[in-house]
Write a protein that holds these residues in place. Structure first.
Motif, PDB file in Angstrom:
ATOM      1  N   ASP A  68       0.835  -1.198   0.000  1.00  0.00           N
ATOM      2  CA  ASP A  68       0.000   0.000   0.000  1.00  0.00           C
ATOM      3  C   ASP A  68       0.873   1.253   0.000  1.00  0.00           C
ATOM      4  O   ASP A  68       0.613   2.200  -0.754  1.00  0.00           O
ATOM      5  N   ALA A  69       1.906   1.277   0.838  1.00  0.00           N
ATOM      6  CA  ALA A  69       2.819   2.422   0.873  1.00  0.00           C
ATOM      7  C   ALA A  69       3.587   2.541  -0.433  1.00  0.00           C
ATOM      8  O   ALA A  69       3.861   3.653  -0.922  1.00  0.00           O
ATOM      9  N   ALA A  70       3.960   1.398  -1.024  1.00  0.00           N
ATOM     10  CA  ALA A  70       4.684   1.434  -2.300  1.00  0.00           C
ATOM     11  C   ALA A  70       3.801   1.998  -3.414  1.00  0.00           C
ATOM     12  O   ALA A  70       4.279   2.720  -4.302  1.00  0.00           O
ATOM     13  N   ILE A  71       2.504   1.682  -3.381  1.00  0.00           N
ATOM     14  CA  ILE A  71       1.571   2.216  -4.376  1.00  0.00           C
ATOM     15  C   ILE A  71       1.478   3.728  -4.233  1.00  0.00           C
ATOM     16  O   ILE A  71       1.467   4.460  -5.230  1.00  0.00           O
ATOM     17  N   ARG A  72       1.428   4.198  -3.002  1.00  0.00           N
ATOM     18  CA  ARG A  72       1.424   5.652  -2.801  1.00  0.00           C
ATOM     19  C   ARG A  72       2.694   6.275  -3.364  1.00  0.00           C
ATOM     20  O   ARG A  72       2.642   7.324  -4.025  1.00  0.00           O
ATOM     21  N   ARG A  73       3.833   5.663  -3.119  1.00  0.00           N
ATOM     22  CA  ARG A  73       5.103   6.220  -3.656  1.00  0.00           C
ATOM     23  C   ARG A  73       5.077   6.239  -5.177  1.00  0.00           C
ATOM     24  O   ARG A  73       5.594   7.186  -5.793  1.00  0.00           O
ATOM     25  N   ARG A  74       4.514   5.203  -5.762  1.00  0.00           N
ATOM     26  CA  ARG A  74       4.466   5.174  -7.221  1.00  0.00           C
ATOM     27  C   ARG A  74       3.662   6.358  -7.747  1.00  0.00           C
ATOM     28  O   ARG A  74       4.017   6.968  -8.753  1.00  0.00           O
ATOM     29  N   TYR A  75       2.563   6.678  -7.064  1.00  0.00           N
ATOM     30  CA  TYR A  75       1.723   7.796  -7.486  1.00  0.00           C
ATOM     31  C   TYR A  75       2.429   9.124  -7.271  1.00  0.00           C
ATOM     32  O   TYR A  75       2.470   9.977  -8.160  1.00  0.00           O
ATOM     33  N   GLU A  76       3.001   9.311  -6.085  1.00  0.00           N
ATOM     34  CA  GLU A  76       3.525  10.619  -5.701  1.00  0.00           C
ATOM     35  C   GLU A  76       4.950  10.879  -6.166  1.00  0.00           C
ATOM     36  O   GLU A  76       5.334  12.043  -6.357  1.00  0.00           O
ATOM     37  N   VAL A  77       5.738   9.843  -6.336  1.00  0.00           N
ATOM     38  CA  VAL A  77       7.170  10.015  -6.646  1.00  0.00           C
ATOM     39  C   VAL A  77       7.503   9.585  -8.059  1.00  0.00           C
ATOM     40  O   VAL A  77       8.207  10.294  -8.794  1.00  0.00           O
ATOM     41  N   ASP A  78       6.986   8.417  -8.471  1.00  0.00           N
ATOM     42  CA  ASP A  78       7.397   7.852  -9.756  1.00  0.00           C
ATOM     43  C   ASP A  78       6.579   8.361 -10.933  1.00  0.00           C
ATOM     44  O   ASP A  78       7.032   8.282 -12.077  1.00  0.00           O
ATOM     45  N   THR A  79       5.384   8.850 -10.689  1.00  0.00           N
ATOM     46  CA  THR A  79       4.499   9.288 -11.769  1.00  0.00           C
ATOM     47  C   THR A  79       4.686  10.779 -12.035  1.00  0.00           C
ATOM     48  O   THR A  79       4.809  11.572 -11.104  1.00  0.00           O
ATOM     49  N   ALA A  80       4.705  11.144 -13.305  1.00  0.00           N
ATOM     50  CA  ALA A  80       4.775  12.556 -13.728  1.00  0.00           C
ATOM     51  C   ALA A  80       5.920  13.296 -13.045  1.00  0.00           C
ATOM     52  O   ALA A  80       5.795  14.456 -12.654  1.00  0.00           O
ATOM     53  N   ALA A  81       7.046  12.611 -12.916  1.00  0.00           N
ATOM     54  CA  ALA A  81       8.271  13.212 -12.362  1.00  0.00           C
ATOM     55  C   ALA A  81       8.039  13.818 -10.977  1.00  0.00           C
ATOM     56  O   ALA A  81       8.569  14.878 -10.648  1.00  0.00           O
ATOM     57  N   GLY A  82       7.215  13.130 -10.174  1.00  0.00           N
ATOM     58  CA  GLY A  82       7.005  13.593  -8.802  1.00  0.00           C
ATOM     59  C   GLY A  82       6.093  14.791  -8.660  1.00  0.00           C
ATOM     60  O   GLY A  82       6.129  15.475  -7.637  1.00  0.00           O
ATOM     61  N   LYS A  83       5.239  15.016  -9.645  1.00  0.00           N
ATOM     62  CA  LYS A  83       4.380  16.201  -9.662  1.00  0.00           C
ATOM     63  C   LYS A  83       3.331  16.189  -8.553  1.00  0.00           C
ATOM     64  O   LYS A  83       2.875  17.250  -8.117  1.00  0.00           O
ATOM     65  N   TRP A  84       2.944  15.001  -8.076  1.00  0.00           N
ATOM     66  CA  TRP A  84       1.776  14.899  -7.195  1.00  0.00           C
ATOM     67  C   TRP A  84       2.151  14.535  -5.763  1.00  0.00           C
ATOM     68  O   TRP A  84       1.431  13.787  -5.089  1.00  0.00           O
ATOM     69  N   THR A  85       3.204  15.113  -5.265  1.00  0.00           N
ATOM     70  CA  THR A  85       3.630  14.902  -3.892  1.00  0.00           C
ATOM     71  C   THR A  85       2.480  15.140  -2.912  1.00  0.00           C
ATOM     72  O   THR A  85       1.796  16.163  -2.989  1.00  0.00           O
ATOM     73  N   SER A  86       2.268  14.185  -2.012  1.00  0.00           N
ATOM     74  CA  SER A  86       1.273  14.265  -0.918  1.00  0.00           C
ATOM     75  C   SER A  86      -0.169  14.083  -1.373  1.00  0.00           C
ATOM     76  O   SER A  86      -1.072  14.029  -0.533  1.00  0.00           O
ATOM     77  N   MET A  87      -0.411  13.948  -2.658  1.00  0.00           N
ATOM     78  CA  MET A  87      -1.807  13.909  -3.100  1.00  0.00           C
ATOM     79  C   MET A  87      -2.522  12.618  -2.702  1.00  0.00           C
ATOM     80  O   MET A  87      -3.747  12.558  -2.708  1.00  0.00           O
ATOM     81  N   MET A  88      -1.767  11.594  -2.292  1.00  0.00           N
ATOM     82  CA  MET A  88      -2.383  10.355  -1.823  1.00  0.00           C
ATOM     83  C   MET A  88      -2.145  10.154  -0.330  1.00  0.00           C
ATOM     84  O   MET A  88      -2.019   9.040   0.156  1.00  0.00           O
ATOM     85  N   ALA A  89      -2.080  11.257   0.428  1.00  0.00           N
ATOM     86  CA  ALA A  89      -1.691  11.199   1.833  1.00  0.00           C
ATOM     87  C   ALA A  89      -2.831  10.862   2.788  1.00  0.00           C
ATOM     88  O   ALA A  89      -2.603  10.712   3.983  1.00  0.00           O
ATOM     89  N   GLN A  90      -4.064  10.753   2.292  1.00  0.00           N
ATOM     90  CA  GLN A  90      -5.172  10.482   3.203  1.00  0.00           C
ATOM     91  C   GLN A  90      -5.043   9.081   3.806  1.00  0.00           C
ATOM     92  O   GLN A  90      -4.873   8.096   3.091  1.00  0.00           O
ATOM     93  N   THR A  91      -5.122   8.980   5.128  1.00  0.00           N
ATOM     94  CA  THR A  91      -5.050   7.673   5.769  1.00  0.00           C
ATOM     95  C   THR A  91      -6.319   6.884   5.480  1.00  0.00           C
ATOM     96  O   THR A  91      -7.404   7.444   5.309  1.00  0.00           O
ATOM     97  N   HIS A  92      -6.182   5.557   5.446  1.00  0.00           N
ATOM     98  CA  HIS A  92      -7.322   4.737   5.037  1.00  0.00           C
ATOM     99  C   HIS A  92      -7.318   3.332   5.618  1.00  0.00           C
ATOM    100  O   HIS A  92      -8.267   2.581   5.386  1.00  0.00           O
ATOM    101  N   ILE A  93      -6.282   2.938   6.353  1.00  0.00           N
ATOM    102  CA  ILE A  93      -6.218   1.599   6.932  1.00  0.00           C
ATOM    103  C   ILE A  93      -6.167   1.727   8.445  1.00  0.00           C
ATOM    104  O   ILE A  93      -5.296   2.412   8.984  1.00  0.00           O
ATOM    105  N   GLY A  94      -7.090   1.088   9.129  1.00  0.00           N
ATOM    106  CA  GLY A  94      -7.048   1.076  10.581  1.00  0.00           C
ATOM    107  C   GLY A  94      -8.103   1.923  11.262  1.00  0.00           C
ATOM    108  O   GLY A  94      -7.970   2.251  12.433  1.00  0.00           O
ATOM    109  N   TYR A  95      -9.166   2.285  10.551  1.00  0.00           N
ATOM    110  CA  TYR A  95     -10.263   3.023  11.178  1.00  0.00           C
ATOM    111  C   TYR A  95     -10.908   2.181  12.291  1.00  0.00           C
ATOM    112  O   TYR A  95     -11.102   0.970  12.146  1.00  0.00           O
TER     113      TYR A  95
END
Length: 819
Positions: free
Chosen positions: A611-638
């Motif tokens: 799950d954390a690796a998927i977030r990194r792929r979105y925020e770091v690896d995609t579009a040269a890191g354009k979307w930093t923090s955009m997937m930061a909403q917590t979602h596991i452990g409510y």
């Protein structure tokens, strides 16, 4: 070359999807070959010139510059901006009464603007012969007002192959070195007057992203948002408000909105153009009109003064500080006094009658109680009805009511509150949005449509649909809605992939609508009875298909595909794998199998890390890191409605420390799909089959939703007949499964009737005994179920008939279980 063309008719149908058909049919349609009377828009070696009058509105000039840049990217050749036709003209654009060139063409009879004058945001596109000396042919765009011209200009960008999501989702521009516009004339205008989004719950996602990318939620960030809105033919925004004030955080933001043509509002609990943050910073004393009225009036006056001569609609009324109720109970006299005082402030500041300033009363949460108990505001005020924060509209205006201020709807794609926050991913199925907003249009709620979009990303697809439908709701009929996924995907990825990617988006919406990710845990589905395996199998199949499609795309589409399609699929699939592994771990521990329990515990930890690796792929690896923090909403452990501070690994079991397994809920013996029966229309009402309404399949929807309630169903009233072969005699529980809708007529009833064979229909109320708990269960499970017991059903063939009572009920299926 990939062809990205649709007909001009579909251009009008779907504003954000605008290009011409391969056969170049329709007026002012984009085409890669010449047709009789066509305009050469882009030709290699030839300069294209976009001309706007220097005296036109600043937003028009800004948009013309965008069109120039877009056409350069599309064609790869030279495109220039000019303020007169002395150097030639390919496109001439301007606003009636603000452009001498446009007014001259109208006066000369060369430009047909019949019906355009006085319209709100209307525009005409027409290929005109000999529009000026030395110009043989040009496309002329005339707007009834500045946004009409702006929308016409951006419409040409879309036709040329520039998606509204080019910047926001890294969708590459479609290249066409040679491009023509067919002859003819197109005229269009919106039906919903105010159409927009609410950026909300924007921390830590959008907020941290904007601070990283632009140094703050400032005019640089808002410029990108405003541009997206205008390219999507929207005009309105409630800006981010978690500790923020668009007006005060960056003094350049509000003037920029005014220049570009975007209307600014404030949310349901921020009256008089003042952000909640303004009060936190400047307010003195309590946010309580019974104790601090002079201070509050002074505070509100500054908001109207700050608004100046803008067109911005003003939110009126009052809720408690921090998005809470103003008082216990319904203090109608107090709220009526507040509204009167606010309107007096508006009149004093503007030096005009209050009715000449657009105003909105948001009937959100407890404020609707005031309306339901009889409180009314002046006729010029727009009544903004709301959903229940989960996509189910609570109330609509009385059928046939027509107010000067009209009515609208505040809708949610994102929410912070009970029964649980949902902020992480897009979980909004297009058929459900369509059904609810079509109902809003049926009831005449067409003055303002605004949707809470959270961080904006990853809501691109439902935002596109919502805004496209808002342009003209009736054009988005059932056929158009069901064609929308492929058309939208074609706009982003090309005709070669549009159909299959549209199918992926549709299937994702079906599966994701089953339950919000924040509501999923190891107990959501049964493990012992194989339900977890079935649900996870569906996600695994979708994930595999999404990866297969992604592997066929050219490299320039990879970023857009990940942002718009693959990320949401792999993130939700991984989440289901995680919780299925946790369920398997707990089952193994209960069974005393230590090795198996450890194996599944290790698998669960692996999926948590993924799950954390998927977030990194979105925020770091995609579009040269354009979307930093955009997937930061917590979602596991409510564990409650509010999110945990950080994602946490679910509790795992060992043989020594087993965790209890939930009891397996008996499943119905027979499940009947909603569309498996014979639908019979009647009394002016017809049934529509809406494919893919849920993960299980289609729904049956009645139209029109404004039809009279059928208090005595039977005979020729609309119904659906299901043939059942029951194998065991005895008592049977018959359940009707419906969408989790609400009674928009205000009576607290949501009814359908059932009968078996020739028995009289029995009316069931899906909202019977409605409580916070029953409502919460309905939105968690995304359905309502009403049951009745048949005391003695014989074995053999039977007819189960559902009879329509309240037209807004959406049928999702029938169940039969022995008692």
């Amino acid at each position: 070359m990939r062809h990205l063309f649709l007909s001009a008719a579909l251009t009008a149908l779907i504003p954000g999807v605008a290009w011409a058909a391969p056969d170049c049919a329709g007026a002012v349609a984009a085409c890669e070959r010449a047709t009789p009377g066509a305009l050469s828009l882009l030709v290699p070696g030839r300069v294209a010139t976009v001309v706007v009058d220097a005296g036109d509105e600043p937003g028009v000039a800004r948009t013309a510059s965008d069109l120039v840049a877009d056409l350069k990217t599309v064609g790869g050749g030279e495109v220039r901006l000019a303020h007169d036709v002395s150097g030639g003209a390919t496109v001439i654009a301007g606003t009636l009464g603000h452009s001498a060139m446009i007014d001259a063409l109208v006066k000369a009879g060369k430009l047909d603007v019949s019906g355009l004058a006085g319209q709100w945001e209307g525009y005409v596109e027409q290929v005109v012969d000999d529009p000026a000396p030395g110009v043989a042919r040009a496309l002329v765009i005339a707007g009834s007002d500045r946004r009409g011209t702006i929308f016409g200009l951006y419409d040409i960008s879309a036709k040329a192959g520039v998606s509204p999501w080019t910047w926001w989702a890294d969708v590459p521009v479609q290249r066409h070195p040679t491009l023509y516009l067919t002859a003819g004339r197109v005229a269009d205008r919106p039906v919903v007057k105010y159409r927009g989004i609410f950026i909300n719950d924007e921390e830590p996602g959008f907020g941290n992203w904007a601070r990283t990318k632009f140094g703050g939620v400032n005019h640089l960030a808002y410029e990108k948002v405003f541009n997206l809105l205008l390219r999507s033919k929207a005009n309105f925004i409630w800006p981010a408000m978690w500790g923020k004030s668009l007006w005060e955080d960056d003094p350049a933001s509000a003037p920029l909105a005014q220049e570009m043509g975007v209307l600014l509002g404030t949310s349901h609990h921020e009256p008089m153009q003042r952000a909640q943050a303004d009060w936190k910073r400047e307010g003195t004393g309590p946010w309580d009109y019974t104790k601090n009225a002079p201070v509050l009036r002074s505070f509100w006056r500054k908001g109207i003064e700050r608004r100046g001569k803008a067109e911005d609609p003003v939110t009126i009324g009052m809720r408690g500080d921090g998005d809470e109720p103003m008082t216990e109970g319904t203090a109608t006299d107090l709220l009526e006094r507040i509204v009167r005082d606010q309107r007096q402030i508006i009149a004093d500041v503007t030096k005009r009658p209050a009715a000449e300033t657009p105003q909105v009363w948001a009937l959100y949460k407890e404020v609707q109680d005031y309306y339901d108990k009889g409180m009314r505001v002046p006729d010029d005020v727009t009544l903004l009805f709301a959903d229940d924060n989960w996509g189910n509209i609570r109330r609509l205006p009385p059928i046939g009511e027509r107010r000067a201020g009209g009515a609208g709807v505040y809708y949610h794609f994102d929410y912070v509150g009970g029964p649980r926050n949902y902020k992480w991913l897009d979980t909004n199925a297009i058929p459900r949005i369509w059904q609810q907003m079509r109902m809003a249009d049926d009831y005449g709620a067409d003055r303002l449509w605004i949707v809470n979009v959270g961080d904006l990303k990853p809501m691109e697809y439902p935002i596109g649909f919502f805004l496209d439908m808002a342009w003209n709701p009736k054009r988005m009929d059932l056929a158009a809605m069901q064609a929308y996924p492929a058309k939208w995907a074609t706009a982003q990825f090309g005709a070669a992939h549009g159909t299959e990617i549209g199918a992926l988006l549709t299937r994702y919406g079906q599966l994701a609508s089953r339950r919000k990710p924040e509501l999923i845990d190891a107990t959501t589905y049964g493990y012992a009875d194989g339900e977890w395996a079935r649900v996870l199998g569906e996600w695994n199949a979708l994930d595999a298909q999404a990866r297969r499609v992604g592997a066929t795309l050219p490299a320039d589409l990879h970023d857009a595909y990940y942002e718009l399609v693959l990320h949401r699929v792999e993130a939700m699939t991984n989440l289901h794998r995680l919780y299925e592994a946790v369920a398997a771990n707990r089952a193994a521990a209960q069974a005393g199998d230590a090795a198996k329990a450890k194996r599944f515990a290790d698998a669960a930890r692996g999926y948590f890390a993924q799950d954390a690796a998927i977030r990194r792929r979105y925020e770091v690896d995609t579009a040269a890191g354009k979307w930093t923090s955009m997937m930061a909403q917590t979602h596991i452990g409510y564990t409650g409605w509010q999110q945990p501070d950080a994602d946490v690994v679910p509790a795992l079991a060992t043989v020594e420390k087993p965790l209890p397994l939930p009891p397996v809920t008996p499943k119905p013996l027979v499940r009947i799909a909603a569309d498996a029966g014979r639908a019979v229309d009647g009394r002016g009402i017809r049934w529509q089959r809406v494919a893919g309404f849920t993960a299980e399949g289609a729904a049956m929807v009645a139209t029109p939703t404004t039809a009279p309630v059928i208090e005595r169903p039977g005979g020729d009233s609309p119904h659906i007949v299901y043939d059942v072969n029951w194998t065991k005699a005895g008592p049977v529980a018959l359940g009707v499964v419906a969408a989790p809708g609400l009674d928009v007529r205000g009576g607290g009833r949501h009814r359908i009737a059932v009968s078996v064979d020739d028995a009289a229909p029995v009316i069931l109320n899906l909202m019977a005994g409605e409580t916070e708990e029953t409502w919460g269960r309905s939105v968690i499970e995304n359905r309502r179920v009403a049951s009745t017991v048949l005391p003695a059903l014989s074995a053999g063939k039977h007819r189960v008939t559902l009879w329509l009572v309240d037209p807004e009920v959406v049928v999702q299926g029938v169940t039969l279980s022995p008692r």
